[in-house]
Design a protein around this motif. Structure first.
Motif, PDB file in Angstrom:
ATOM      1  N   PHE A  18     -24.284   0.053 -75.644  1.00 28.90           N
ATOM      2  CA  PHE A  18     -24.480   0.586 -74.342  1.00 28.90           C
ATOM      3  C   PHE A  18     -25.191   2.077 -74.462  1.00 28.90           C
ATOM      4  O   PHE A  18     -26.161   2.166 -73.965  1.00 28.90           O
ATOM      5  CB  PHE A  18     -23.075   1.186 -73.708  1.00 28.90           C
ATOM      6  CG  PHE A  18     -23.121   1.840 -72.411  1.00 28.90           C
ATOM      7  CD1 PHE A  18     -23.903   1.232 -71.382  1.00 28.90           C
ATOM      8  CD2 PHE A  18     -22.767   3.095 -72.236  1.00 28.90           C
ATOM      9  CE1 PHE A  18     -23.859   2.156 -70.204  1.00 28.90           C
ATOM     10  CE2 PHE A  18     -22.754   3.874 -71.147  1.00 28.90           C
ATOM     11  CZ  PHE A  18     -23.266   3.304 -70.115  1.00 28.90           C
ATOM     12  N   LEU A  22     -29.302   2.659 -73.199  1.00 24.90           N
ATOM     13  CA  LEU A  22     -29.838   3.861 -72.544  1.00 24.90           C
ATOM     14  C   LEU A  22     -30.794   4.387 -73.053  1.00 24.90           C
ATOM     15  O   LEU A  22     -31.773   5.043 -72.303  1.00 24.90           O
ATOM     16  CB  LEU A  22     -28.373   5.070 -72.379  1.00 24.90           C
ATOM     17  CG  LEU A  22     -27.289   4.475 -71.547  1.00 24.90           C
ATOM     18  CD1 LEU A  22     -26.173   5.356 -71.744  1.00 24.90           C
ATOM     19  CD2 LEU A  22     -27.537   4.128 -70.038  1.00 24.90           C
ATOM     20  N   VAL A  62     -23.272   5.426 -63.856  1.00 24.50           N
ATOM     21  CA  VAL A  62     -23.957   4.220 -64.562  1.00 24.50           C
ATOM     22  C   VAL A  62     -24.645   3.337 -63.458  1.00 24.50           C
ATOM     23  O   VAL A  62     -25.942   2.857 -63.515  1.00 24.50           O
ATOM     24  CB  VAL A  62     -22.865   3.292 -65.277  1.00 24.50           C
ATOM     25  CG1 VAL A  62     -23.698   2.129 -65.596  1.00 24.50           C
ATOM     26  CG2 VAL A  62     -22.358   4.079 -66.290  1.00 24.50           C
ATOM     27  N   ASP A  66     -28.621   2.523 -63.034  1.00 26.69           N
ATOM     28  CA  ASP A  66     -29.014   1.127 -63.087  1.00 26.69           C
ATOM     29  C   ASP A  66     -30.212   1.000 -62.035  1.00 26.69           C
ATOM     30  O   ASP A  66     -31.222   0.417 -62.002  1.00 26.69           O
ATOM     31  CB  ASP A  66     -28.007   0.403 -62.485  1.00 26.69           C
ATOM     32  CG  ASP A  66     -27.350  -0.803 -63.519  1.00 26.69           C
ATOM     33  OD1 ASP A  66     -28.154  -1.102 -64.573  1.00 26.69           O
ATOM     34  OD2 ASP A  66     -26.124  -1.163 -63.770  1.00 26.69           O
ATOM     35  N   LEU A  75     -26.470  -2.074 -66.634  1.00 28.75           N
ATOM     36  CA  LEU A  75     -25.851  -1.030 -67.417  1.00 28.75           C
ATOM     37  C   LEU A  75     -24.338  -0.954 -67.070  1.00 28.75           C
ATOM     38  O   LEU A  75     -23.382  -0.593 -68.017  1.00 28.75           O
ATOM     39  CB  LEU A  75     -26.248   0.494 -67.013  1.00 28.75           C
ATOM     40  CG  LEU A  75     -27.924   0.345 -67.682  1.00 28.75           C
ATOM     41  CD1 LEU A  75     -28.580   1.627 -67.182  1.00 28.75           C
ATOM     42  CD2 LEU A  75     -28.023   0.385 -69.191  1.00 28.75           C
ATOM     43  N   LEU A  76     -24.133  -1.321 -65.696  1.00 30.28           N
ATOM     44  CA  LEU A  76     -22.462  -1.519 -65.379  1.00 30.28           C
ATOM     45  C   LEU A  76     -21.677  -2.312 -66.199  1.00 30.28           C
ATOM     46  O   LEU A  76     -20.739  -2.345 -66.518  1.00 30.28           O
ATOM     47  CB  LEU A  76     -22.481  -1.547 -63.886  1.00 30.28           C
ATOM     48  CG  LEU A  76     -21.095  -1.270 -63.501  1.00 30.28           C
ATOM     49  CD1 LEU A  76     -20.630   0.019 -63.636  1.00 30.28           C
ATOM     50  CD2 LEU A  76     -21.181  -1.722 -61.831  1.00 30.28           C
ATOM     51  N   TRP A  79     -21.281  -1.148 -69.664  1.00 35.77           N
ATOM     52  CA  TRP A  79     -20.268   0.015 -69.411  1.00 35.77           C
ATOM     53  C   TRP A  79     -19.059  -0.558 -69.456  1.00 35.77           C
ATOM     54  O   TRP A  79     -18.038  -0.095 -70.061  1.00 35.77           O
ATOM     55  CB  TRP A  79     -20.547   0.881 -68.279  1.00 35.77           C
ATOM     56  CG  TRP A  79     -19.787   2.053 -68.037  1.00 35.77           C
ATOM     57  CD1 TRP A  79     -19.739   3.311 -68.398  1.00 35.77           C
ATOM     58  CD2 TRP A  79     -18.334   2.003 -67.427  1.00 35.77           C
ATOM     59  NE1 TRP A  79     -18.722   4.064 -68.041  1.00 35.77           N
ATOM     60  CE2 TRP A  79     -17.811   3.214 -67.421  1.00 35.77           C
ATOM     61  CE3 TRP A  79     -17.923   0.855 -66.615  1.00 35.77           C
ATOM     62  CZ2 TRP A  79     -16.603   3.418 -66.706  1.00 35.77           C
ATOM     63  CZ3 TRP A  79     -16.622   1.240 -66.067  1.00 35.77           C
ATOM     64  CH2 TRP A  79     -16.166   2.644 -66.116  1.00 35.77           C
TER      65      TRP A  79
END
Length: 280
Positions: A18, A22, A62, A66, A75-76, A79
């Protein structure tokens, strides 16, 4: 069993993956951390901590990332995998960590070390190093411990109560700056509505929780489990009878401790003492 082959060369650990994603997305966008913070409305340092793996951030943050990077849901999803990954903790803790993440209320007693939920990275590093960790395993455990702190964040955070033996606050870190930062963080946490901190003075005398740290978790189905831990091993206790006995002991110790308001004043006095020592 054959080891799974890495195709992309990126980390296969959810939390690190993750953070890597990022960093990759921001680098590709050519956006600085400060610019990202200004654009999305959050302190830029939060994004820096997320990219270092020190924190996962909230789902709202998050989702905003996104949208900003044009990666709807990616990304979620990463996460959620990172937040639910209990393999980042040592084997003996994993069952407990799984239950901790589900708890609707937590309470705790500390013999000599602050609970992980209230530790700063510097405090965690020194404590874990003293326990023999180093290198990659040390960094992994620090990141895992910092991830635990997110349990107390947000509007839906469960209530958390801890009783700190006075020895916890009389045992400083070797690095005075890190110790001051830890005390400042602890003082800040006492102002949160879901956090209650009690200090148990040495003058309270002998009590029933002298030998080990104890955690209590109230689970969604209404049952309570306990976890006792010393410097060498931990034990998860789920049988009702011993848990009830431990709860009664905890209540008796809490009656001996300072109130949250008195405890905050004690912490602030310790902070003042550290400041004076640093100036002289």
């Amino acid at each position: 069993m054959a080891q799974r082959r890495a195709i992309t060369g990126r980390s296969q650990e959810p939390r690190q993956r993750f953070a890597e994603e990022l960093r990759t997305l921001r680098a590709a966008s050519g956006t600085s951390l400060r610019a990202l913070g200004e654009r999305l409305g959050w302190d830029w340092s939060l994004f820096g901590k997320m990219e270092k793996g020190e924190t996962l951030g909230s789902p709202e943050v998050v989702q905003a990332l996104d949208t900003h990077y044009g990666t709807p849901g990616l990304l979620l999803a990463l996460w959620e995998l990172a937040a639910g990954d209990h393999t980042q903790f040592r084997e003996r803790y994993r069952r407990y960590m799984a239950l901790e993440s589900e708890a609707v209320s937590l309470w705790h007693f500390a013999v000599s070390v602050l609970p992980g939920l209230l530790q700063t990275p510097g405090y965690a590093r020194e404590v874990l190093t003293a326990g023999g960790l180093k290198g990659k395993e040390l960094d992994q455990q620090i990141n895992a411990r910092m991830g635990r702190r997110e349990l107390l964040d947000g509007e839906q955070a469960p209530p958390f109560r801890t009783i700190l033996s006075e020895a916890v606050l009389r045992t400083p870190l070797r690095d005075v700056g890190e110790w001051r930062e830890q005390l400042e963080h602890l003082a800040d946490m006492t102002e949160r509505p879901n956090v209650r901190v009690h200090v148990l003075l040495q003058s309270a005398g002998v009590h029933g929780l002298l030998s080990a740290d104890v955690w209590y978790l109230l689970l969604p189905e209404g049952r309570t489990v306990a976890y006792t831990e010393n410097g060498y091993q931990g034990e998860l206790i789920e049988e009702p009878s011993p848990v009830v006995r431990l709860q009664k002991t905890y209540d008796a110790v809490r009656d001996l401790a300072l109130t949250p308001a008195e405890s905050r004043k004690f912490i602030l006095r310790r902070l003042e003492e550290v400041t004076c020592d640093r100036q002289t």
